[in-house]
Design a protein around this motif. Sequence first.
Motif, PDB file in Angstrom:
ATOM      1  N   ASP A  56       0.829  -1.217   0.000  1.00  0.00           N
ATOM      2  CA  ASP A  56       0.000   0.000   0.000  1.00  0.00           C
ATOM      3  C   ASP A  56       0.855   1.256   0.000  1.00  0.00           C
ATOM      4  O   ASP A  56       0.558   2.230  -0.702  1.00  0.00           O
ATOM      5  N   ILE A  59       2.374   1.823  -3.430  1.00  0.00           N
ATOM      6  CA  ILE A  59       1.349   2.340  -4.335  1.00  0.00           C
ATOM      7  C   ILE A  59       1.081   3.815  -4.056  1.00  0.00           C
ATOM      8  O   ILE A  59       0.939   4.617  -4.982  1.00  0.00           O
ATOM      9  N   GLU A  67      -3.603   0.954  -7.584  1.00  0.00           N
ATOM     10  CA  GLU A  67      -4.201  -0.134  -6.810  1.00  0.00           C
ATOM     11  C   GLU A  67      -4.360  -1.387  -7.677  1.00  0.00           C
ATOM     12  O   GLU A  67      -4.275  -2.506  -7.183  1.00  0.00           O
ATOM     13  N   LYS A  70      -1.479  -3.835  -7.375  1.00  0.00           N
ATOM     14  CA  LYS A  70      -1.167  -4.358  -6.041  1.00  0.00           C
ATOM     15  C   LYS A  70      -0.768  -5.838  -6.035  1.00  0.00           C
ATOM     16  O   LYS A  70       0.211  -6.196  -5.368  1.00  0.00           O
TER      17      LYS A  70
END
Length: 123
Positions: A56, A59, A67, A70
């Motif tokens: 996270d 990103i 996202e 991911k």
Amino acid sequence: MSSDFTGVPGANSKNDDVHSDDLDAMMAVLADYRRRYVLYHLRNCETPVEREELADRIIDWDDRTTEHDKPDVLTELHHKHIPKLEEAGIIERDGERVLLDESDVPITSYLDLIRELEPSTSF
């Protein structure tokens, strides 16, 4: 032009505790921006961090990653970045959780220097 890297182990003296092989290994670890992002985040955490949280953070900080990416970031962390950081002795891992090894003092000095040069200031 003279560069002053005072405080960065191995930068000013051949008598420092960091040897050429150690320096090469450290630079190889820091060469990848995602590993640097992991280290920036871990540096600010007092408790172990899950791989998901690291993904996270990558990103959030990487404007080239969304996202949607991911799953790929998680895979890279698991198979590439975390093992390389662990092999270098920079992090400690317990399953999916990782923590910066605070005994590795040189890495923090290099992170300070590199952070000043990173394009992003959001770390």
